[in-house]
Design a protein around this motif. Sequence first.
Motif, PDB file in Angstrom:
ATOM      1  N   ILE A 155       4.949  34.295  21.782  1.00 26.90           N
ATOM      2  CA  ILE A 155       4.933  33.907  23.191  1.00 26.90           C
ATOM      3  C   ILE A 155       4.839  35.183  24.022  1.00 26.90           C
ATOM      4  N   PHE A 156       3.723  35.376  24.682  1.00 29.96           N
ATOM      5  CA  PHE A 156       3.513  36.585  25.468  1.00 29.96           C
ATOM      6  C   PHE A 156       2.950  36.233  26.838  1.00 29.96           C
ATOM      7  N   PHE A 157       3.305  37.082  27.808  1.00 33.71           N
ATOM      8  CA  PHE A 157       2.712  36.932  29.143  1.00 33.71           C
ATOM      9  C   PHE A 157       2.471  38.325  29.709  1.00 33.71           C
ATOM     10  N   GLU A 158       1.227  38.662  29.887  1.00 38.10           N
ATOM     11  CA  GLU A 158       0.864  39.984  30.403  1.00 38.10           C
ATOM     12  C   GLU A 158       0.596  39.891  31.895  1.00 38.10           C
ATOM     13  N   GLY A 159       1.620  39.557  32.652  1.00 40.37           N
ATOM     14  CA  GLY A 159       1.428  39.408  34.088  1.00 40.37           C
ATOM     15  C   GLY A 159       1.404  40.738  34.813  1.00 40.37           C
ATOM     16  N   GLY A 160       2.349  41.590  34.482  1.00 38.26           N
ATOM     17  CA  GLY A 160       2.411  42.920  35.070  1.00 38.26           C
ATOM     18  C   GLY A 160       2.702  42.932  36.555  1.00 38.26           C
ATOM     19  N   ASP A 161       3.340  41.864  37.078  1.00 34.37           N
ATOM     20  CA  ASP A 161       3.585  41.821  38.511  1.00 34.37           C
ATOM     21  C   ASP A 161       5.065  41.727  38.839  1.00 34.37           C
ATOM     22  N   GLU A 162       5.903  42.299  37.990  1.00 33.93           N
ATOM     23  CA  GLU A 162       7.337  42.330  38.284  1.00 33.93           C
ATOM     24  C   GLU A 162       7.567  43.193  39.518  1.00 33.93           C
ATOM     25  N   ASP A 163       8.386  42.733  40.442  1.00 35.35           N
ATOM     26  CA  ASP A 163       8.675  43.516  41.642  1.00 35.35           C
ATOM     27  C   ASP A 163       9.568  44.709  41.317  1.00 35.35           C
ATOM     28  N   LEU A 164      10.475  44.543  40.378  1.00 31.81           N
ATOM     29  CA  LEU A 164      11.410  45.603  40.011  1.00 31.81           C
ATOM     30  C   LEU A 164      11.406  45.797  38.499  1.00 31.81           C
ATOM     31  N   PRO A 165      11.389  47.047  38.013  1.00 32.55           N
ATOM     32  CA  PRO A 165      11.449  47.296  36.579  1.00 32.55           C
ATOM     33  C   PRO A 165      12.726  46.711  35.991  1.00 32.55           C
ATOM     34  N   ASN A 166      12.589  45.997  34.891  1.00 29.16           N
ATOM     35  CA  ASN A 166      13.738  45.419  34.177  1.00 29.16           C
ATOM     36  C   ASN A 166      14.512  44.391  35.000  1.00 29.16           C
ATOM     37  N   ALA A 167      13.910  43.905  36.088  1.00 29.70           N
ATOM     38  CA  ALA A 167      14.614  42.937  36.933  1.00 29.70           C
ATOM     39  C   ALA A 167      14.954  41.677  36.147  1.00 29.70           C
ATOM     40  N   GLY A 168      14.002  41.209  35.320  1.00 29.89           N
ATOM     41  CA  GLY A 168      14.237  39.995  34.538  1.00 29.89           C
ATOM     42  C   GLY A 168      15.421  40.137  33.600  1.00 29.89           C
ATOM     43  N   ARG A 169      15.563  41.322  32.991  1.00 28.54           N
ATOM     44  CA  ARG A 169      16.685  41.548  32.081  1.00 28.54           C
ATOM     45  C   ARG A 169      18.019  41.499  32.826  1.00 28.54           C
ATOM     46  N   LEU A 170      18.048  42.138  33.996  1.00 30.29           N
ATOM     47  CA  LEU A 170      19.280  42.140  34.784  1.00 30.29           C
ATOM     48  C   LEU A 170      19.632  40.733  35.243  1.00 30.29           C
ATOM     49  N   ILE A 171      18.628  39.981  35.687  1.00 33.95           N
ATOM     50  CA  ILE A 171      18.862  38.596  36.107  1.00 33.95           C
ATOM     51  C   ILE A 171      19.422  37.790  34.942  1.00 33.95           C
ATOM     52  N   GLY A 172      18.844  37.994  33.753  1.00 27.12           N
ATOM     53  CA  GLY A 172      19.307  37.273  32.563  1.00 27.12           C
ATOM     54  C   GLY A 172      20.756  37.561  32.234  1.00 27.12           C
ATOM     55  N   ILE A 173      21.150  38.830  32.318  1.00 30.78           N
ATOM     56  CA  ILE A 173      22.544  39.207  32.035  1.00 30.78           C
ATOM     57  C   ILE A 173      23.490  38.551  33.028  1.00 30.78           C
ATOM     58  N   ILE A 174      23.146  38.623  34.307  1.00 30.92           N
ATOM     59  CA  ILE A 174      24.005  38.060  35.351  1.00 30.92           C
ATOM     60  C   ILE A 174      24.137  36.554  35.198  1.00 30.92           C
ATOM     61  N   GLU A 175      23.026  35.858  34.914  1.00 36.70           N
ATOM     62  CA  GLU A 175      23.080  34.404  34.803  1.00 36.70           C
ATOM     63  C   GLU A 175      23.899  33.983  33.586  1.00 36.70           C
ATOM     64  N   ARG A 176      23.802  34.726  32.478  1.00 38.86           N
ATOM     65  CA  ARG A 176      24.594  34.390  31.289  1.00 38.86           C
ATOM     66  C   ARG A 176      26.074  34.637  31.539  1.00 38.86           C
ATOM     67  N   TRP A 177      26.387  35.710  32.239  1.00 38.74           N
ATOM     68  CA  TRP A 177      27.789  35.973  32.580  1.00 38.74           C
ATOM     69  C   TRP A 177      28.348  34.858  33.466  1.00 38.74           C
ATOM     70  N   LEU A 178      27.550  34.420  34.435  1.00 36.50           N
ATOM     71  CA  LEU A 178      27.997  33.346  35.326  1.00 36.50           C
ATOM     72  C   LEU A 178      28.236  32.054  34.544  1.00 36.50           C
ATOM     73  N   VAL A 179      27.336  31.751  33.600  1.00 36.01           N
ATOM     74  CA  VAL A 179      27.506  30.548  32.777  1.00 36.01           C
ATOM     75  C   VAL A 179      28.809  30.628  31.989  1.00 36.01           C
ATOM     76  N   LEU A 180      29.092  31.788  31.389  1.00 38.41           N
ATOM     77  CA  LEU A 180      30.335  31.963  30.634  1.00 38.41           C
ATOM     78  C   LEU A 180      31.558  31.769  31.531  1.00 38.41           C
ATOM     79  N   ILE A 181      31.514  32.378  32.706  1.00 36.92           N
ATOM     80  CA  ILE A 181      32.634  32.258  33.649  1.00 36.92           C
ATOM     81  C   ILE A 181      32.844  30.803  34.044  1.00 36.92           C
ATOM     82  N   PHE A 182      31.772  30.099  34.361  1.00 38.77           N
ATOM     83  CA  PHE A 182      31.876  28.702  34.781  1.00 38.77           C
ATOM     84  C   PHE A 182      32.449  27.825  33.661  1.00 38.77           C
ATOM     85  N   ILE A 183      31.976  28.025  32.443  1.00 40.61           N
ATOM     86  CA  ILE A 183      32.448  27.193  31.326  1.00 40.61           C
ATOM     87  C   ILE A 183      33.888  27.510  30.972  1.00 40.61           C
TER      88      ILE A 183
END
Length: 239
Positions: A155-183
């Motif tokens: 599964i690949f996507f060569e979009g190359g239009d991320e506004d911020l470097p590594n933004a997706g990774r940071l978003i992923g970490i924050i959302e997983r932490w929030l899920v853990l906190i909520f549960i």
Amino acid sequence: MNFLSLLLLQFIAHLLADYTFQGKNMAHKKDHEGFKSKMLKWHILIVFGCSVILGLQPIFIPFALIITITHWIIDGFKPQLLKNKYTHKYAFFIDQALHLIILTAVVYVFTQNIAWQPVFNISIDPLILGIIAAFLFCTKPANILIREIFNAYEIFFEGGDEDLPNAGRLIGIIERWLVLIFIFTGQFSAVGFLIGAKSILRFKDANLLKTEYVLVGTLLSFGIAILLAVIITRSITFF
């Protein structure tokens, strides 16, 4: 309970050694050079140090050495897995599965034969250890796991239009932490709200391929966090 506590401590040691304290350059060199890599030697020293420190008892040192030696053997042969046409897509999963199986076996044998008592009579709460392990796993390890799942299914996507470097990774970490906190706090409805909010923000793109790519990543990200929370809560109750 000693088995679960020590197992969680060694799992945390594994996460620290194999992810937190291992950079891209070290991982790349040892994955492609195997036993010939100087980086593998440094990595093994880190593995041994983390295992010994989180063993919390000097008598665990020989068992930490067993974990370290088997870790060295597995990582040394990993280039062969990556070169094999049948296993190269699943080398990461095979590697990690072997590490965790051996780690679990060593801890089981130790706790069945030796009375584990942490130094200074430190009180160890398995629930706290589980929460620490979950939050640690939801950082770099989860990002790498999702990447390897994408690679395995091509599964690949060569979009190359991320506004911020590594933004997706940071978003992923924050959302997983929030899920853990909520549960962990029993706010299950908030998890649904979080998923809905992200859907509105991220799935408005007209690019179907990008939408599907983000959707798969989002489902994996939330799925990992939810699964971890369920495993921890159920395990504590079981043991």
